[in-house]
Design an enzyme around this catalytic site. Structure first.
Site, PDB file in Angstrom:
ATOM      1  N   TYR A   1      -9.265   5.078 -13.204  1.00 44.76           N
ATOM      2  CA  TYR A   1      -9.518   5.851 -11.939  1.00 44.76           C
ATOM      3  C   TYR A   1      -8.931   7.333 -12.256  1.00 44.76           C
ATOM      4  CZ  TYR A   1      -7.681   1.081 -10.812  1.00 44.76           C
ATOM      5  OH  TYR A   1      -7.610  -0.457 -10.359  1.00 44.76           O
TER       6      TYR A   1
ATOM      7  N   ARG B   1      -5.312   2.483 -16.378  1.00 42.33           N
ATOM      8  CA  ARG B   1      -5.428   3.483 -15.108  1.00 42.33           C
ATOM      9  C   ARG B   1      -6.063   4.785 -15.408  1.00 42.33           C
ATOM     10  NH1 ARG B   1      -2.089   4.724 -11.886  1.00 42.33           N
ATOM     11  NH2 ARG B   1      -3.103   4.239  -9.853  1.00 42.33           N
TER      12      ARG B   1
ATOM     13  N   TYR C   1       0.581  -1.964 -12.281  1.00 40.41           N
ATOM     14  CA  TYR C   1      -0.795  -2.326 -12.784  1.00 40.41           C
ATOM     15  C   TYR C   1      -0.927  -1.588 -14.355  1.00 40.41           C
ATOM     16  CZ  TYR C   1      -1.321  -2.875  -7.683  1.00 40.41           C
ATOM     17  OH  TYR C   1      -1.096  -3.374  -6.386  1.00 40.41           O
TER      18      TYR C   1
ATOM     19  N   GLU D   1       4.072  -6.556   1.798  1.00 35.76           N
ATOM     20  CA  GLU D   1       3.641  -7.171   0.503  1.00 35.76           C
ATOM     21  C   GLU D   1       3.526  -5.957  -0.425  1.00 35.76           C
ATOM     22  OE1 GLU D   1      -0.240  -8.747   1.009  1.00 35.76           O
ATOM     23  OE2 GLU D   1       0.152 -10.228   2.229  1.00 35.76           O
ATOM     24  N   PRO D   2       4.544  -5.319  -0.424  1.00 36.86           N
ATOM     25  CA  PRO D   2       4.714  -3.979  -1.386  1.00 36.86           C
ATOM     26  C   PRO D   2       4.715  -4.376  -2.865  1.00 36.86           C
ATOM     27  CG  PRO D   2       6.752  -4.670  -0.894  1.00 36.86           C
ATOM     28  CD  PRO D   2       6.038  -5.554  -0.162  1.00 36.86           C
ATOM     29  N   GLY D   3       3.790  -3.752  -3.811  1.00 40.34           N
ATOM     30  CA  GLY D   3       3.687  -3.968  -5.081  1.00 40.34           C
ATOM     31  C   GLY D   3       4.250  -2.520  -5.813  1.00 40.34           C
TER      32      GLY D   3
ATOM     33  N   CYS E   1     -12.417   2.478 -29.385  1.00 44.30           N
ATOM     34  CA  CYS E   1     -13.804   3.117 -29.943  1.00 44.30           C
ATOM     35  C   CYS E   1     -14.377   3.243 -28.421  1.00 44.30           C
ATOM     36  CB  CYS E   1     -14.320   2.051 -30.693  1.00 44.30           C
ATOM     37  SG  CYS E   1     -13.586   1.710 -32.390  1.00 44.30           S
ATOM     38  N   GLU E   2     -14.058   4.162 -27.739  1.00 42.65           N
ATOM     39  CA  GLU E   2     -14.476   4.502 -26.402  1.00 42.65           C
ATOM     40  C   GLU E   2     -14.127   5.891 -26.289  1.00 42.65           C
ATOM     41  OE1 GLU E   2     -16.220   2.526 -23.708  1.00 42.65           O
ATOM     42  OE2 GLU E   2     -15.868   0.350 -24.467  1.00 42.65           O
TER      43      GLU E   2
ATOM     44  N   GLY F   1       0.769  -1.230  -0.166  1.00 43.26           N
ATOM     45  CA  GLY F   1       0.031   0.056  -0.042  1.00 43.26           C
ATOM     46  C   GLY F   1       0.684   1.326   0.086  1.00 43.26           C
TER      47      GLY F   1
HETATM   48  N1  LLP Z   1      -1.312  -6.836  -0.613  1.00 43.35           N
HETATM   49  C1  LLP Z   1      -2.764  -7.098  -0.946  1.00 43.35           C
HETATM   50  C2  LLP Z   1      -3.434  -7.987  -0.078  1.00 43.35           C
HETATM   51  C3  LLP Z   1      -3.311  -6.313  -1.909  1.00 43.35           C
HETATM   52  O1  LLP Z   1      -4.596  -6.324  -2.261  1.00 43.35           O
HETATM   53  C4  LLP Z   1      -2.464  -5.478  -2.513  1.00 43.35           C
HETATM   54  C5  LLP Z   1      -3.173  -4.619  -3.723  1.00 43.35           C
HETATM   55  C6  LLP Z   1      -1.117  -5.288  -2.375  1.00 43.35           C
HETATM   56  C7  LLP Z   1      -0.483  -6.143  -1.382  1.00 43.35           C
HETATM   57  C8  LLP Z   1      -0.143  -4.494  -3.172  1.00 43.35           C
HETATM   58  O2  LLP Z   1      -0.490  -3.124  -2.822  1.00 43.35           O
HETATM   59  P1  LLP Z   1       0.451  -1.761  -3.391  1.00 43.35           P
HETATM   60  O3  LLP Z   1       1.801  -2.066  -2.407  1.00 43.35           O
HETATM   61  O4  LLP Z   1       0.902  -1.926  -4.906  1.00 43.35           O
HETATM   62  O5  LLP Z   1      -0.254  -0.727  -3.107  1.00 43.35           O
HETATM   63  N2  LLP Z   1      -4.991  -1.211  -9.712  1.00 43.35           N
HETATM   64  C9  LLP Z   1      -4.940  -0.384  -8.578  1.00 43.35           C
HETATM   65  C10 LLP Z   1      -4.153  -0.777  -7.413  1.00 43.35           C
HETATM   66  C11 LLP Z   1      -5.034  -1.988  -6.922  1.00 43.35           C
HETATM   67  C12 LLP Z   1      -4.242  -2.676  -5.618  1.00 43.35           C
HETATM   68  C13 LLP Z   1      -4.997  -3.789  -5.065  1.00 43.35           C
HETATM   69  N3  LLP Z   1      -4.293  -4.587  -4.096  1.00 43.35           N
HETATM   70  C14 LLP Z   1      -4.166   0.678  -9.309  1.00 43.35           C
HETATM   71  O6  LLP Z   1      -3.848   0.678 -10.568  1.00 43.35           O
HETATM   72  O7  LLP Z   1      -3.711   1.708  -8.815  1.00 43.35           O
END
Ligand code: LLP
Length: 420
Positions: A316, A312, A371, A273-275, A342-343, A239
């Site tokens: 969003y 995105r 993402y 759990e960083p993404g 076509c949107e 997050g």
């Molecule tokens: N752990 C869990 C359980 C999650 O649901 C998520 C993201 C993460 C970790 C990783 O979160 P991060 O570190 O990336 O913030 N598609 C959206 C973001 C959806 C996130 C969903 N869950 C966007 O493009 O902003």
């Protein structure tokens, strides 16, 4: 420092000119910097060096196998949400004991696959999932380490589509129910309550919500331990936000500091759990201007990348910085950068001031590593883009652009429609 910088007016990724890659692989494509990705992981991991921890990279942000192999080599783990992600993580060499599994709708097949693979922890998100796991574990006679993903009822103050820890969200279990289910888990022969988990949202730009979450999670850990459960892992999810425009997200070290301070020494292994924070600014999306279209009062730059490639902005209303691949001394223009789909919702930027561009020139859409490709589709029967990884002065195609044949792979013609 993200290793995407201009040299003599030309955009480079590390030591490779972006234009040279476009010439070789065509457009559009995603472009990742190895140095940036590896550094982001190491900085994040290093920030938590004071505490026993596992950084489980969140595959959903970007599951490309080359990136996963960098994670595996760096000692990282994986946060997965499907059997598909488990398959990818294992295939890329991420050890099962560094994989944690969240998600509200895990199927019995997916759960069986996770149990057979011996992953570190399954984060349950409902009472029904608990019952399914109970049945499977008894049948398989396998020890299953589990946690409950609790919904801490915290407002992370981010986009409503990406908050997950509010009472009204579908994620996690409220504490009063979780506490009861934990007792039932403890009474099971094969289910082992080893942890507790939560994830409150994404693109979070303040530390306050994390502090709140950790404070209540700590209480829960102590309460469960008081009941005799050996809770040894605390999964605080992902997050942490990034800069897309002018946001000032907390640095990993400041995040780690508040986690440390608020958790104290309770003898626990932290799971993170960083993404986005690892991969978001490690990638750009490169697209080529096809046409300039002037209508009454508006200029459209029509590019060959679209919402099927990077959704995105459409989904969003997200802001992504857009920069020319070659800087020219031209007047800036206010334009809508749109794709061929076509949107009307197919845009990468609206009313954006950009350097004037000519047809055939390239732009890079920044902060597209997270993402981006992961949420791409074949809408309008568009072939999905290529993905390229740069390391130093070399680049590698880490996913080929789809072919026309790929578009119909798996389709079957019913016999009554076959031509004689
Ligand atoms: N752990 C869990 C359980 C999650 O649901 C998520 C993201 C993460 C970790 C990783 O979160 P991060 O570190 O990336 O913030 N598609 C959206 C973001 C959806 C996130 C969903 N869950 C966007 O493009 O902003």
């Amino acid at each position: 420092m993200d290793h995407f910088e201009y040299r003599d007016g030309k955009l480079f990724c590390e030591d490779v000119p972006v234009r040279a890659i476009a010439k070789k692989v065509g457009t559009p494509f995603y472009l990742y910097s190895h140095a940036t990705f590896a550094r982001h992981f190491n900085v994040f991991d290093g920030a938590f060096s004071q505490i026993p921890h596992i950084v489980c990279y969140s595959l959903k942000a970007n599951p490309n196998g080359a990136l996963l192999r960098i994670i595996a080599k760096s000692g990282g783990g994986a946060d997965i949400v499907s059997g598909g992600e488990l398959y990818r993580a294992l295939g890329a060499g991420i050890p099962a004991d560094r994989i944690v599994y969240s998600g509200v709708g895990k199927t019995p097949e997916e759960l069986r696959y996770a149990i057979e693979s011996g992953i570190r922890m399954i984060n349950m998100e409902s009472e029904s999932e608990f019952k399914t796991l109970r049945r499977l574990s008894r049948k398989m006679k396998r020890r299953v380490p589990v946690s409950i993903r609790v919904n801490p009822e915290i407002d992370p103050k981010t986009h409503p589509y990406i908050t997950t820890g509010l009472k009204k969200n579908k994620f996690g279990i409220l504490w009063e129910d979780a506490a009861r289910i934990y007792r039932e888990i403890a009474a099971e022969e094969y289910l082992e309550p080893v942890g507790i988990s939560s994830h409150i949202g994404s693109q979070i730009l303040e530390l306050g919500p994390f502090v709140e979450a950790i404070t209540s999670l700590k209480k829960m850990v102590l309460e469960l331990r008081g009941l005799g459960m050996a809770i040894e892992m605390l999964d605080i999810g992902g997050g942490l936000g990034i800069t897309y425009k002018d946001e000032l997200p907390p640095e990993p070290k400041d995040y780690a500091k508040v986690v440390n301070e608020n958790l104290g020494d309770i003898g626990i292994t932290l799971v993170l759990e960083p993404g986005r924070v690892i991969v978001g600014n490690s990638g750009v999306f490169v697209t080529k201007m096809l046409y300039v279209k002037q209508t009454a009062g508006k200029t459209f730059y029509i590019v060959d990348g679209a919402m099927n490639d990077l959704v995105r902005p459409s989904l969003y209303n997200a802001y992504h910085d857009i920069v020319p691949v070659e800087q020219k001394k031209r007047k800036a223009k206010v334009v809508d950068l749109v794709g061929p789909i076509c949107e009307s919702g197919d845009f990468l930027a609206k009313d954006r001031e950009l350097q004037g561009l000519k047809e055939g020139e390239l732009v890079a859409v920044k902060s597209a590593g997270a993402y981006g490709y992961a949420m791409s589709s074949n809408y309008n029967s568009r072939r999905r883009a290529a993905e390229v990884l740069v390391r130093g002065d070399e680049f590698f195609v880490v996913r080929k652009r789809e072919t026309l044949k790929d578009l119909i792979r798996g389709e079957k013609t019913p016999s009554f429609l076959e031509v004689e």
